[in-house]
Scaffold this active site. Structure first.
Site, PDB file in Angstrom:
ATOM      1  N   SER A 149     -10.173  -3.230   4.487  1.00  0.00           N
ATOM      2  CA  SER A 149      -9.418  -2.341   5.368  1.00  0.00           C
ATOM      3  C   SER A 149      -9.839  -0.886   5.199  1.00  0.00           C
ATOM      4  O   SER A 149      -9.623  -0.068   6.097  1.00  0.00           O
ATOM      5  CB  SER A 149      -7.914  -2.473   5.098  1.00  0.00           C
ATOM      6  OG  SER A 149      -7.630  -2.253   3.720  1.00  0.00           O
ATOM      7  N   GLY A 174      -7.651  -7.011   4.356  1.00  0.00           N
ATOM      8  CA  GLY A 174      -7.321  -8.140   3.504  1.00  0.00           C
ATOM      9  C   GLY A 174      -8.515  -8.950   3.031  1.00  0.00           C
ATOM     10  O   GLY A 174      -8.350  -9.940   2.308  1.00  0.00           O
ATOM     11  N   ASN A 180      -9.687  -5.955  -2.905  1.00  0.00           N
ATOM     12  CA  ASN A 180      -8.568  -6.889  -2.757  1.00  0.00           C
ATOM     13  C   ASN A 180      -8.579  -7.952  -3.849  1.00  0.00           C
ATOM     14  O   ASN A 180      -7.517  -8.440  -4.254  1.00  0.00           O
ATOM     15  CB  ASN A 180      -8.615  -7.545  -1.367  1.00  0.00           C
ATOM     16  CG  ASN A 180      -8.245  -6.560  -0.268  1.00  0.00           C
ATOM     17  OD1 ASN A 180      -7.351  -5.731  -0.421  1.00  0.00           O
ATOM     18  ND2 ASN A 180      -8.963  -6.618   0.850  1.00  0.00           N
ATOM     19  N   ASP A 204       1.508   4.045   2.037  1.00  0.00           N
ATOM     20  CA  ASP A 204       1.326   2.924   1.111  1.00  0.00           C
ATOM     21  C   ASP A 204       0.601   3.343  -0.170  1.00  0.00           C
ATOM     22  O   ASP A 204       0.518   2.577  -1.130  1.00  0.00           O
ATOM     23  CB  ASP A 204       0.581   1.768   1.785  1.00  0.00           C
ATOM     24  CG  ASP A 204      -0.819   2.157   2.280  1.00  0.00           C
ATOM     25  OD1 ASP A 204      -1.312   3.243   1.917  1.00  0.00           O
ATOM     26  OD2 ASP A 204      -1.406   1.371   3.041  1.00  0.00           O
ATOM     27  N   HIS A 228      -4.321   3.432   1.454  1.00  0.00           N
ATOM     28  CA  HIS A 228      -5.258   3.680   2.553  1.00  0.00           C
ATOM     29  C   HIS A 228      -5.316   5.167   2.897  1.00  0.00           C
ATOM     30  O   HIS A 228      -4.281   5.807   3.084  1.00  0.00           O
ATOM     31  CB  HIS A 228      -4.861   2.866   3.785  1.00  0.00           C
ATOM     32  CG  HIS A 228      -4.931   1.390   3.549  1.00  0.00           C
ATOM     33  ND1 HIS A 228      -3.831   0.646   3.184  1.00  0.00           N
ATOM     34  CD2 HIS A 228      -5.986   0.543   3.582  1.00  0.00           C
ATOM     35  CE1 HIS A 228      -4.190  -0.619   3.024  1.00  0.00           C
ATOM     36  NE2 HIS A 228      -5.494  -0.709   3.258  1.00  0.00           N
TER      37      HIS A 228
END
Length: 235
Positions: A63, A100, A128, A211, A214
């Site tokens: 991402s 993801g 991830n 978050d 990002h």
């Protein structure tokens, strides 16, 4: 009187001849003088052609590469394309980031992406895996398999590896082992290494979205700079 009249008529006759000669030559003269000028203007307005074919730069990642939470043109691969265009370099950036994505999933997706020619391959995977606490050995193996497939399909392609790091909450032993994945793979495969993609952004609340993971558009500009420092010499 008659002599004067004859002289007058002769003069009028000469004037008429001169006038007709002048009128007859004007269009020809204008054509001769304007045509080359028009031709020169047309050639000078013609856009210069690019030298050589456009080559693909494939950004393959998570991402972070996809630009989750920002506009497509604000993600760092798009910013790299803008720099390339500003320099009139014959390269096209392909953003193959997927939110993801793990190294295992990337291993299953890479062959489809390699259907198109690749001149430069930028690998940004593993984050991830680390956040899920997956075994470092497993991640390393998956990344090596992806690299092997690129090298086999396009042996002349230049390879760039984006390094990642885990937060301290994952434990010192794990974070150290994870961090070492990238320099090890880069050395083994003769890849250009970006030591830490998120350098200057990771952990900075003002450069990350809510978050905390990002980057914001401002954060992506820093990521683009981190990548550009290693990518530019390869162009």
């Amino acid at each position: 009187m008659d002599a004067n009249m004859l002289r007058y008529n002769y003069i009028v006759f000469l004037v008429i001849i001169v006038l007709f000669s002048s009128c007859g030559n004007t269009p020809k003269q204008e054509k001769e003088h304007t045509s080359p000028a028009a031709s020169a203007d047309t050639s000078s307005a013609r856009a210069p052609e690019k030298a050589g074919p456009v080559k693909n730069i494939l950004f393959f990642g998570t991402s972070l590469t996809a630009g989750l939470g920002v506009a497509p043109e604000q993600a760092f691969p798009a910013l790299i394309q803008q720099r390339i265009d500003s320099l009139s370099l014959p390269y096209k950036v392909i953003n193959a980031g997927l939110s993801g994505e793990t190294s295992a999933a990337g291993k299953g997706r890479i062959d489809w992406l390699l259907r198109q020619p690749v001149a430069i391959f930028v690998l940004e995977l593993g984050a991830n895996d680390g956040l899920r606490g997956l075994p470092v050995k497993e991640t390393t193996t998956n990344l090596q398999l992806i690299i092997d497939r690129v090298k086999k399909k396009y042996p002349e392609a230049k390879l760039v590896l984006a390094g990642m790091q885990m937060p301290p909450s994952m434990g010192q032993q794990y974070t150290t082992a994870f961090k070492n994945i990238y320099p090890g793979l880069a050395k083994k495969n003769h890849m250009e290494l970006i030591p830490f993609l998120l350098q200057g952004v990771g952990g900075n609340a003002s450069l990350n979205q809510k978050d905390g993971i990002h980057p914001t558009p401002a954060g992506h500009r820093i990521l683009a700079e981190n990548v550009w420092q290693k990518l530019q010499p390869e162009l």
